[in-house]
Design a protein around this motif. Structure first.
Motif, PDB file in Angstrom:
ATOM      1  N   MET A   1       0.841  -1.174   0.000  1.00  0.00           N
ATOM      2  CA  MET A   1       0.000   0.000   0.000  1.00  0.00           C
ATOM      3  C   MET A   1       0.890   1.242   0.000  1.00  0.00           C
ATOM      4  O   MET A   1       1.956   1.261   0.590  1.00  0.00           O
ATOM      5  N   MET A   2       0.432   2.265  -0.646  1.00  0.00           N
ATOM      6  CA  MET A   2       1.191   3.506  -0.728  1.00  0.00           C
ATOM      7  C   MET A   2       1.267   4.161   0.636  1.00  0.00           C
ATOM      8  O   MET A   2       0.347   4.072   1.432  1.00  0.00           O
ATOM      9  N   ASP A   3       2.363   4.834   0.869  1.00  0.00           N
ATOM     10  CA  ASP A   3       2.449   5.548   2.134  1.00  0.00           C
ATOM     11  C   ASP A   3       1.898   6.962   1.982  1.00  0.00           C
ATOM     12  O   ASP A   3       1.623   7.430   0.880  1.00  0.00           O
ATOM     13  N   ASP A   4       1.743   7.609   3.088  1.00  0.00           N
ATOM     14  CA  ASP A   4       1.121   8.923   3.141  1.00  0.00           C
ATOM     15  C   ASP A   4       1.882   9.954   2.313  1.00  0.00           C
ATOM     16  O   ASP A   4       1.278  10.760   1.598  1.00  0.00           O
ATOM     17  N   ILE A   5       3.191   9.945   2.391  1.00  0.00           N
ATOM     18  CA  ILE A   5       4.011  10.926   1.668  1.00  0.00           C
ATOM     19  C   ILE A   5       3.858  10.750   0.162  1.00  0.00           C
ATOM     20  O   ILE A   5       3.685  11.725  -0.574  1.00  0.00           O
ATOM     21  N   GLN A   6       3.884   9.509  -0.292  1.00  0.00           N
ATOM     22  CA  GLN A   6       3.734   9.248  -1.723  1.00  0.00           C
ATOM     23  C   GLN A   6       2.347   9.668  -2.206  1.00  0.00           C
ATOM     24  O   GLN A   6       2.204  10.238  -3.291  1.00  0.00           O
ATOM     25  N   LEU A   7       1.342   9.405  -1.402  1.00  0.00           N
ATOM     26  CA  LEU A   7      -0.012   9.826  -1.765  1.00  0.00           C
ATOM     27  C   LEU A   7      -0.093  11.346  -1.900  1.00  0.00           C
ATOM     28  O   LEU A   7      -0.702  11.857  -2.839  1.00  0.00           O
ATOM     29  N   CYS A   8       0.531  12.058  -0.988  1.00  0.00           N
ATOM     30  CA  CYS A   8       0.526  13.526  -1.058  1.00  0.00           C
ATOM     31  C   CYS A   8       1.222  14.012  -2.329  1.00  0.00           C
ATOM     32  O   CYS A   8       0.732  14.944  -2.988  1.00  0.00           O
ATOM     33  N   LYS A   9       2.330  13.391  -2.650  1.00  0.00           N
ATOM     34  CA  LYS A   9       3.051  13.783  -3.870  1.00  0.00           C
ATOM     35  C   LYS A   9       2.191  13.536  -5.110  1.00  0.00           C
ATOM     36  O   LYS A   9       2.117  14.383  -6.004  1.00  0.00           O
ATOM     37  N   ASP A  10       1.557  12.378  -5.134  1.00  0.00           N
ATOM     38  CA  ASP A  10       0.700  12.051  -6.275  1.00  0.00           C
ATOM     39  C   ASP A  10      -0.475  13.024  -6.383  1.00  0.00           C
ATOM     40  O   ASP A  10      -0.827  13.473  -7.479  1.00  0.00           O
ATOM     41  N   ILE A  11      -1.073  13.338  -5.266  1.00  0.00           N
ATOM     42  CA  ILE A  11      -2.189  14.287  -5.260  1.00  0.00           C
ATOM     43  C   ILE A  11      -1.728  15.644  -5.773  1.00  0.00           C
ATOM     44  O   ILE A  11      -2.411  16.281  -6.590  1.00  0.00           O
ATOM     45  N   MET A  12      -0.576  16.097  -5.313  1.00  0.00           N
ATOM     46  CA  MET A  12      -0.043  17.393  -5.758  1.00  0.00           C
ATOM     47  C   MET A  12       0.202  17.406  -7.268  1.00  0.00           C
ATOM     48  O   MET A  12      -0.157  18.368  -7.954  1.00  0.00           O
ATOM     49  N   ASN A  13       0.788  16.334  -7.775  1.00  0.00           N
ATOM     50  CA  ASN A  13       1.047  16.251  -9.219  1.00  0.00           C
ATOM     51  C   ASN A  13      -0.252  16.287 -10.021  1.00  0.00           C
ATOM     52  O   ASN A  13      -0.352  16.989 -11.036  1.00  0.00           O
ATOM     53  N   LEU A  14      -1.233  15.523  -9.564  1.00  0.00           N
ATOM     54  CA  LEU A  14      -2.518  15.505 -10.263  1.00  0.00           C
ATOM     55  C   LEU A  14      -3.215  16.864 -10.177  1.00  0.00           C
ATOM     56  O   LEU A  14      -3.827  17.318 -11.146  1.00  0.00           O
TER      57      LEU A  14
ATOM     58  N   ARG B   1      -5.744   8.379   1.426  1.00  0.00           N
ATOM     59  CA  ARG B   1      -4.947   9.109   2.417  1.00  0.00           C
ATOM     60  C   ARG B   1      -5.748   9.298   3.713  1.00  0.00           C
ATOM     61  O   ARG B   1      -5.215   9.109   4.807  1.00  0.00           O
ATOM     62  N   ASP B   2      -7.022   9.628   3.590  1.00  0.00           N
ATOM     63  CA  ASP B   2      -7.873   9.773   4.772  1.00  0.00           C
ATOM     64  C   ASP B   2      -7.940   8.464   5.558  1.00  0.00           C
ATOM     65  O   ASP B   2      -7.897   8.463   6.792  1.00  0.00           O
TER      66      ASP B   2
ATOM     67  N   GLU C   1      -6.661   8.052   9.337  1.00  0.00           N
ATOM     68  CA  GLU C   1      -7.588   7.536  10.347  1.00  0.00           C
ATOM     69  C   GLU C   1      -7.026   6.274  10.993  1.00  0.00           C
ATOM     70  O   GLU C   1      -7.093   6.106  12.218  1.00  0.00           O
ATOM     71  N   ASP C   2      -6.464   5.400  10.183  1.00  0.00           N
ATOM     72  CA  ASP C   2      -5.875   4.162  10.684  1.00  0.00           C
ATOM     73  C   ASP C   2      -4.704   4.469  11.623  1.00  0.00           C
ATOM     74  O   ASP C   2      -4.560   3.845  12.674  1.00  0.00           O
ATOM     75  N   ALA C   3      -3.887   5.428  11.244  1.00  0.00           N
ATOM     76  CA  ALA C   3      -2.753   5.820  12.092  1.00  0.00           C
ATOM     77  C   ALA C   3      -3.247   6.395  13.419  1.00  0.00           C
ATOM     78  O   ALA C   3      -2.665   6.136  14.479  1.00  0.00           O
ATOM     79  N   GLU C   4      -4.313   7.164  13.376  1.00  0.00           N
ATOM     80  CA  GLU C   4      -4.869   7.745  14.598  1.00  0.00           C
ATOM     81  C   GLU C   4      -5.432   6.658  15.509  1.00  0.00           C
ATOM     82  O   GLU C   4      -5.216   6.677  16.722  1.00  0.00           O
ATOM     83  N   VAL C   5      -6.138   5.696  14.936  1.00  0.00           N
ATOM     84  CA  VAL C   5      -6.677   4.586  15.720  1.00  0.00           C
ATOM     85  C   VAL C   5      -5.531   3.803  16.355  1.00  0.00           C
ATOM     86  O   VAL C   5      -5.584   3.446  17.535  1.00  0.00           O
ATOM     87  N   GLU C   6      -4.486   3.562  15.589  1.00  0.00           N
ATOM     88  CA  GLU C   6      -3.313   2.841  16.095  1.00  0.00           C
ATOM     89  C   GLU C   6      -2.650   3.618  17.232  1.00  0.00           C
ATOM     90  O   GLU C   6      -2.267   3.052  18.253  1.00  0.00           O
ATOM     91  N   ARG C   7      -2.538   4.935  17.067  1.00  0.00           N
ATOM     92  CA  ARG C   7      -1.927   5.782  18.091  1.00  0.00           C
ATOM     93  C   ARG C   7      -2.740   5.711  19.390  1.00  0.00           C
ATOM     94  O   ARG C   7      -2.186   5.549  20.479  1.00  0.00           O
ATOM     95  N   LEU C   8      -4.056   5.798  19.276  1.00  0.00           N
ATOM     96  CA  LEU C   8      -4.915   5.732  20.459  1.00  0.00           C
ATOM     97  C   LEU C   8      -4.862   4.352  21.124  1.00  0.00           C
ATOM     98  O   LEU C   8      -4.864   4.244  22.349  1.00  0.00           O
TER      99      LEU C   8
END
Length: 132
Positions: A1-14, A51-52, A56-63
């Motif tokens: 699965m893509m990581d958050d940083i890569q998703l942000c880069k892809d979104i920015m490019n698009l 990305r959302d 969300e998954d990272a937040e659940v894991e953190r909690l």
């Protein structure tokens, strides 16, 4: 699965590509440009949803980890400080007469002597408080 940083880069490019297409006036766009614009919007939407989900998954894991840390801390505290949970055995009447009351190391409040002089042991170190 893509990581958050890569998703942000892809979104920015698009988004950059979409911005170029949006700048073209609507009456001058070709059918291909309009179609590409729709594709970009759908791709951006899909990536934002991914990305959302990751956020969300990272937040659940953190909690969850925070809760585990709290439980572990409480467990260790209970294992390392068992003396706090042990109560003193009941004292019989005969033992109670022979016991000397414990004096606290530092008084919590000032005491007044029988002579009427205020004695404050924790004030300034002297037996009589000059403030009184």
């Amino acid at each position: 699965m893509m990581d958050d940083i890569q998703l942000c880069k892809d979104i920015m490019n698009l988004k950059q590509e979409l911005q170029k297409l949006v700048e073209v006036p609507e009456n001058e766009k070709t059918k291909k440009q309009k179609q590409r614009e729709e594709e970009l919007i759908l791709k951006i939407h899909t990536l934002v949803q991914k990305r959302d989900f990751l956020v969300e998954d990272a937040e659940v894991e953190r909690l969850r980890e925070r809760e585990e840390d709290k439980e572990m801390s409480e467990f260790l505290r209970s294992k390392l400080n068992p003396a706090e949970k042990i109560t003193k055995p009941p004292v019989s009447a005969s033992q109670e007469k022979n016991m000397v009351p414990e004096q606290p190391s530092a008084p919590t409040k000032p005491s007044i002597a029988k002579t009427g002089i205020a004695i404050i042991k924790d004030c300034c170190g002297t037996t009589q408080c000059s403030v009184m």
